[in-house]
Design a protein around this motif. Structure first.
Motif, short mmCIF file in Angstrom:
data_model
loop_
_atom_site.label_atom_id
_atom_site.label_comp_id
_atom_site.label_asym_id
_atom_site.label_seq_id
_atom_site.Cartn_x
_atom_site.Cartn_y
_atom_site.Cartn_z
N LEU A 1 0.82 -1.22 0.00
CA LEU A 1 0.00 0.00 0.00
C LEU A 1 0.85 1.27 0.00
O LEU A 1 0.35 2.37 -0.22
CB LEU A 1 -0.95 0.01 1.20
CG LEU A 1 -1.95 -1.16 1.26
CD1 LEU A 1 -2.82 -1.06 2.51
CD2 LEU A 1 -2.84 -1.19 0.01
N GLY A 2 2.15 1.11 0.28
CA GLY A 2 3.05 2.25 0.22
C GLY A 2 2.90 3.24 1.36
O GLY A 2 3.24 4.41 1.22
N VAL A 3 2.36 2.78 2.49
CA VAL A 3 2.20 3.67 3.64
C VAL A 3 2.60 2.93 4.92
O VAL A 3 2.54 1.71 4.98
CB VAL A 3 0.74 4.17 3.78
CG1 VAL A 3 0.35 5.03 2.59
CG2 VAL A 3 -0.23 3.02 3.95
N PRO A 4 3.02 3.69 5.96
CA PRO A 4 3.34 3.04 7.22
C PRO A 4 2.10 2.44 7.89
O PRO A 4 1.03 3.04 7.85
CB PRO A 4 3.91 4.17 8.10
CG PRO A 4 3.67 5.43 7.39
CD PRO A 4 3.27 5.14 5.98
N ILE A 5 2.27 1.25 8.46
CA ILE A 5 1.16 0.58 9.16
C ILE A 5 1.63 0.17 10.55
O ILE A 5 2.68 -0.45 10.69
CB ILE A 5 0.70 -0.67 8.38
CG1 ILE A 5 0.23 -0.29 6.98
CG2 ILE A 5 -0.41 -1.40 9.15
CD1 ILE A 5 -0.25 -1.45 6.14
N VAL A 6 0.87 0.52 11.56
CA VAL A 6 1.20 0.14 12.93
C VAL A 6 0.08 -0.73 13.49
O VAL A 6 -1.08 -0.30 13.54
CB VAL A 6 1.39 1.39 13.83
CG1 VAL A 6 1.75 0.98 15.24
CG2 VAL A 6 2.43 2.33 13.24
N PRO A 7 0.41 -1.97 13.90
CA PRO A 7 -0.62 -2.83 14.51
C PRO A 7 -0.97 -2.32 15.91
O PRO A 7 -0.09 -1.95 16.67
CB PRO A 7 0.06 -4.20 14.59
CG PRO A 7 1.50 -3.96 14.44
CD PRO A 7 1.70 -2.64 13.77
N ILE A 8 -2.26 -2.29 16.21
CA ILE A 8 -2.70 -1.79 17.52
C ILE A 8 -3.87 -2.62 18.09
O ILE A 8 -4.49 -3.40 17.37
CB ILE A 8 -3.19 -0.31 17.45
CG1 ILE A 8 -4.30 -0.15 16.41
CG2 ILE A 8 -2.04 0.63 17.14
CD1 ILE A 8 -4.97 1.22 16.42
N ILE A 9 -4.07 -2.45 19.39
CA ILE A 9 -5.30 -2.94 20.02
C ILE A 9 -5.87 -1.72 20.74
O ILE A 9 -5.46 -1.37 21.84
CB ILE A 9 -5.02 -4.10 21.01
CG1 ILE A 9 -4.37 -5.27 20.27
CG2 ILE A 9 -6.32 -4.54 21.70
CD1 ILE A 9 -3.90 -6.41 21.18
N ARG B 216 -8.60 -1.02 22.13
CA ARG B 216 -9.35 -1.17 23.38
C ARG B 216 -8.43 -1.08 24.60
O ARG B 216 -8.78 -0.47 25.59
CB ARG B 216 -10.11 -2.50 23.38
CG ARG B 216 -11.09 -2.58 24.55
CD ARG B 216 -12.27 -3.45 24.26
NE ARG B 216 -11.89 -4.86 24.31
CZ ARG B 216 -12.74 -5.85 24.14
NH1 ARG B 216 -14.01 -5.58 23.90
NH2 ARG B 216 -12.35 -7.09 24.19
N SER B 217 -7.24 -1.67 24.47
CA SER B 217 -6.30 -1.64 25.61
C SER B 217 -5.26 -0.54 25.45
O SER B 217 -4.56 -0.20 26.40
CB SER B 217 -5.59 -2.99 25.72
OG SER B 217 -4.73 -3.17 24.60
N GLY B 218 -5.13 0.02 24.26
CA GLY B 218 -4.14 1.06 24.03
C GLY B 218 -2.82 0.52 23.51
O GLY B 218 -1.89 1.28 23.23
N LYS B 219 -2.73 -0.79 23.34
CA LYS B 219 -1.48 -1.39 22.87
C LYS B 219 -1.12 -0.86 21.47
O LYS B 219 -1.95 -0.87 20.57
CB LYS B 219 -1.62 -2.91 22.83
CG LYS B 219 -0.30 -3.61 22.73
CD LYS B 219 -0.42 -5.12 22.85
CE LYS B 219 0.96 -5.73 22.67
NZ LYS B 219 0.92 -7.10 22.22
N GLY B 220 0.12 -0.41 21.33
CA GLY B 220 0.60 0.08 20.03
C GLY B 220 0.26 1.53 19.74
O GLY B 220 0.74 2.10 18.75
N CYS B 221 -0.56 2.16 20.58
CA CYS B 221 -1.02 3.51 20.27
C CYS B 221 0.10 4.56 20.37
O CYS B 221 0.10 5.52 19.60
CB CYS B 221 -2.21 3.88 21.15
SG CYS B 221 -3.70 2.96 20.71
N ASN B 222 1.03 4.37 21.29
CA ASN B 222 2.15 5.31 21.37
C ASN B 222 3.04 5.23 20.14
O ASN B 222 3.49 6.23 19.59
CB ASN B 222 3.00 5.05 22.63
CG ASN B 222 2.28 5.52 23.89
OD1 ASN B 222 1.35 6.32 23.81
ND2 ASN B 222 2.71 5.01 25.03
N GLU B 223 3.28 3.99 19.72
CA GLU B 223 4.05 3.74 18.50
C GLU B 223 3.35 4.39 17.29
O GLU B 223 3.99 5.05 16.45
CB GLU B 223 4.15 2.21 18.31
CG GLU B 223 4.75 1.74 17.02
CD GLU B 223 6.26 1.91 17.00
OE1 GLU B 223 6.88 1.79 18.07
OE2 GLU B 223 6.79 2.16 15.89
N LEU B 224 2.05 4.25 17.25
CA LEU B 224 1.27 4.85 16.16
C LEU B 224 1.39 6.37 16.18
O LEU B 224 1.58 7.01 15.14
CB LEU B 224 -0.21 4.43 16.27
CG LEU B 224 -1.18 4.99 15.22
CD1 LEU B 224 -0.77 4.60 13.80
CD2 LEU B 224 -2.60 4.51 15.49
#
Ligand code: GDP
Ligand code: K
Ligand code: MG
Length: 270
Positions: free
Chosen positions: A132-140, A142-150
């Motif tokens: 897709l040519g764009v950055p993708i960050v996996p997150i959850i 509901r718990s906030g997991k990955g949101c800081n990275e995003l």
């Protein structure tokens, strides 16, 4: 920087918004409709996050759904944060393709990673990102997991994607893009390709926007000409249907390489 949060309904938009923004949120209405406008400030206290209504397609079916198209047409968007449900990728990516065609930088928050895992869906995030040519960050969300990275990824994503061509819509559509570009004959602000595709998909708000610059008969003729050619070449009567089919083929191809499903029924294909 102003970041627009966009995704299908029920993908975790509100959960993500709450994780990414501090308490500096203010609320109002989008002009002309009773849809709530929510703007928050990211935790870096600089960048703004604008919540948009959940939609399946940019082509509005109601006045309320037109909020997103009108935002794209008339407001300034620095970046789009597209939240996807990792367990419903095939459906979610239809909107993503329309967003990518808009041409502004996009970051994808790949949400519901826990649900996808439970269902035996393994998403190869690097593959998907490359396709897709764009950055993708996996997150959850509901718990906030990955949101800081995003949040970090959003702030550093300044890539411009104006000229990306993803789906090959064929000669008939490409010619229409060039025609519209000539007809508009103005300094380039919005992607002509995006405008053409939205017009051909039946986006009435895009049509009204174009009618400010081009005579309505000429716009209608452009659409009619494309549909005549598509009918002759492929036996397809509506440009809308043709574009949907081409996009679906592209998405299918992307998912074939980016997803392994341990489930025989291939739940990801929903
Ligand atoms: P919105 O409709 O897009 O604003 O989505 P919401 O944030 O309201 O989320 C819809 C539902 O999905 C809520 O019940 C959330 O708790 C749940 N949800 C959101 N993110 C996740 C996630 O990553 N995993 C799981 N299991 N549930 C989630
Ligand atoms: K909801
Ligand atoms: Mg919500």
């Amino acid at each position: 920087m102003e970041v627009a949060l966009l995704g299908n309904p029920n993908t975790g938009k509100t959960s993500l918004f709450n994780h990414l923004t501090g308490s500096y949120e203010y609320v109002g209405n989008w002009s002309g409709v009773t849809v709530e406008k929510k703007v928050g400030v990211l935790k870096n206290k600089t960048d703004k996050l604008i919540d948009l209504p959940g939609i399946y397609t940019l082509v509005p079916l109601s006045k309320d759904e037109g909020v997103v198209t009108n935002f794209f047409l008339h407001d300034h968007v620095d970046q789009i944060l597209n939240i996807l449900d990792a367990s419903q990728l095939k459906r979610n990516l239809q909107l993503t393709m329309q967003i990518l065609e808009y041409g502004q930088p996009v970051t994808i928050g790949l949400n519901m990673m826990d649900v996808a895992k439970q269902r035996g869906i393994h998403v190869d995030v690097n593959q998907l990102s490359a396709k897709l040519g764009v950055p993708i960050v996996p997150i959850i969300a509901r718990s906030g997991k990955g949101c800081n990275e995003l949040a970090k990824t959003i702030v550093t994503n300044h890539s411009i994607h104006q000229e990306r061509v993803f789906v090959d819509y064929g000669r008939e559509i490409d010619e229409a893009v060039l025609k519209l570009e000539k007809m508009l004959n103005e300094s380039k602000v919005l992607s002509f390709r995006w405008l053409t595709l939205q017009l051909l998909e039946g986006n009435q708000d895009v049509k009204s926007y174009l009618a400010e610059f081009i005579k309505l008969e000429e716009i209608n003729k452009l659409v009619r000409d494309v549909e005549e050619k598509l009918n002759k070449e492929y036996g397809i009567h509506s440009a809308d249907q043709f574009i949907y089919q081409r996009r679906s083929e592209f998405i299918e191809e992307v998912l074939t390489t980016a997803i392994q499903s341990s489930n025989e029924n291939k739940i990801y294909l929903t």
